[in-house]
Design an enzyme around this catalytic site. Sequence first.
Site, short mmCIF file in Angstrom:
data_model
loop_
_atom_site.label_atom_id
_atom_site.label_comp_id
_atom_site.label_asym_id
_atom_site.label_seq_id
_atom_site.Cartn_x
_atom_site.Cartn_y
_atom_site.Cartn_z
N HIS A 130 70.91 -0.36 10.27
CA HIS A 130 71.69 0.44 11.23
C HIS A 130 73.15 -0.01 11.13
CE1 HIS A 130 73.12 1.61 15.27
NE2 HIS A 130 72.08 2.40 15.36
N ASP A 207 67.16 -8.00 13.31
CA ASP A 207 67.48 -6.93 14.25
C ASP A 207 66.15 -6.33 14.69
OD1 ASP A 207 68.02 -4.54 15.46
OD2 ASP A 207 69.43 -3.82 13.94
N GLN A 210 64.14 -1.98 16.94
CA GLN A 210 63.05 -0.99 16.81
C GLN A 210 61.69 -1.67 16.69
OE1 GLN A 210 63.48 2.15 17.27
NE2 GLN A 210 65.71 2.31 17.09
N LYS A 233 65.62 0.30 24.77
CA LYS A 233 64.65 0.82 23.80
C LYS A 233 63.24 0.29 24.07
CE LYS A 233 68.08 1.12 20.08
NZ LYS A 233 68.31 2.56 19.88
N CYS A 371 72.79 6.67 12.26
CA CYS A 371 73.62 5.46 12.12
C CYS A 371 73.17 4.62 10.93
CB CYS A 371 73.61 4.62 13.39
SG CYS A 371 74.38 5.41 14.78
C1 LIG Z 1 67.69 -0.85 14.14
C2 LIG Z 1 68.76 -0.72 15.18
N1 LIG Z 1 69.69 -1.68 15.29
C3 LIG Z 1 70.65 -1.65 16.22
C4 LIG Z 1 70.74 -0.60 17.10
C5 LIG Z 1 71.82 -0.59 18.13
O1 LIG Z 1 71.28 -0.73 19.40
P1 LIG Z 1 72.21 -0.62 20.69
O2 LIG Z 1 72.97 0.68 20.55
O3 LIG Z 1 71.25 -0.62 21.83
O4 LIG Z 1 73.13 -1.79 20.68
C6 LIG Z 1 69.82 0.46 17.01
C7 LIG Z 1 69.92 1.63 17.89
O5 LIG Z 1 69.44 2.69 17.58
C8 LIG Z 1 68.81 0.38 16.03
O6 LIG Z 1 67.89 1.35 15.91
#
Ligand SMILES: Cc1ncc(COP(=O)(O)O)c(C=O)c1O
Length: 413
Positions: A130, A207, A210, A233, A371
């Site tokens: 992401h 990370d 998900q 999430k 993203c």
């Molecule tokens: C794999 C992953 N990393 C990071 C993020 C960023 O999360 P946040 O916008 O809650 O900081 C997301 C959000 O969709 C994501 O799917």
Amino acid sequence: MEQATALVSFDVQRVREDFPILSRTVNGKPLVYLDNGATTQKPKQVVDAIQAYYTDINSNIHRGVHHLSQLATDAYEITRRKVREFINAGHEHEVILTPGTTHGINLVASCYGKAFVKPGDEIIISAMEHHSNIVPWHMLCEDRGAVLRIIPVTEEGELDMETYRSLLNERTKLVAVTYVSNALGTINPVKELIALAHRADVPVLLDAAQAIQHLPIDVQALDVDFLVFSGHKMYGPTGVGVLYGKEKYLEAMPPYQGGGDMIKEVTLTKTVYNDLPFKFEAGTPNIEAGICLADAIDYLNEIGLDRILAYEHDLLEYATERMLEIPGLRIIGTAKEKSSVISFLVEGTHPYDVGVILDKLGIAIRTGHHCAQPLMDHYGIPGTARASLAMYNTVEEIDALVAGIARAQAMLV
Ligand SMILES: Cc1ncc(COP(=O)(O)O)c(C=O)c1O
């Protein structure tokens, strides 16, 4: 199609009763919410807790002697304790409450970078990250004169582990990869990834944005060095997240931001920083979100992540089989280990148009690059349509999605 065991044994209707928003209509049709990768809906246990916070104990935390401040502080610290238990961290002070995943990764890139990364050093990420796990590393590399190395992704959407092995070397300072891909659903072999990095004496950031809502995570069993995720999430409030970090790294890193709460003592000429975890928690946080993250954790524990995992797995299999019945539909991301995300393209249509038609039918999916532009470049596509499933989605909703896609196809092709 005969229904898999978990689809029958999991009482999804009972779960749905906890989510009042799921009984609303959109465009005159029952809502079918399949955008859970972007954010999940909240059970009434969490919504009620937010209301109760403002009704009963609203107050600033950590610095009041008065009753309400103590109640709010205690509640906030209960969340830290529950997070520790939820991910099996060794210590509560290794749990930093942040505004979310993005903040957590930026914090590590900035502070770990200042402490450990020199010109010519290397950071490894993957091609399926992401943007939140790409851009902070670009910024760090620019700032410190370091070099970003990329683990390639195969056609199926799995990490190329052979290349990963060859990337690890004495200049590598950190590996930062996603546990589960938001765009493909791939569940990465993180245990192996971490073990390989540790053999080269390199720490790993996962990370888990998900992963945390789909899989049980034990940071000590994984031996992961940093883990980040977002409350919104995982059926919790927006504006709170978690950075887990091993004490030895958090201690060695300078603070991220300066301000209230992160200090022990300030004079006009110098600051003595606070101990962990407060060293990384400057300023008033989103207190109600922090407190009510505990209610989301309670909720997940009550349902049970093992049961959620089994149900979502079977629902994903059902959805995959049904969607592949549509001629011209192609699934992007066919890894062997997948979480409940289906990215797809329908021949002769643009994902955006499919998304708009589905919305008219009350079906919420996401379209675009998710993203993850470098990943879309890898597949040579501008984006996909993505259905991301949660524990409250049903077989009937999958049937509605399949019928909706077929209808969109009939209108567009
Ligand atoms: C794999 C992953 N990393 C990071 C993020 C960023 O999360 P946040 O916008 O809650 O900081 C997301 C959000 O969709 C994501 O799917």
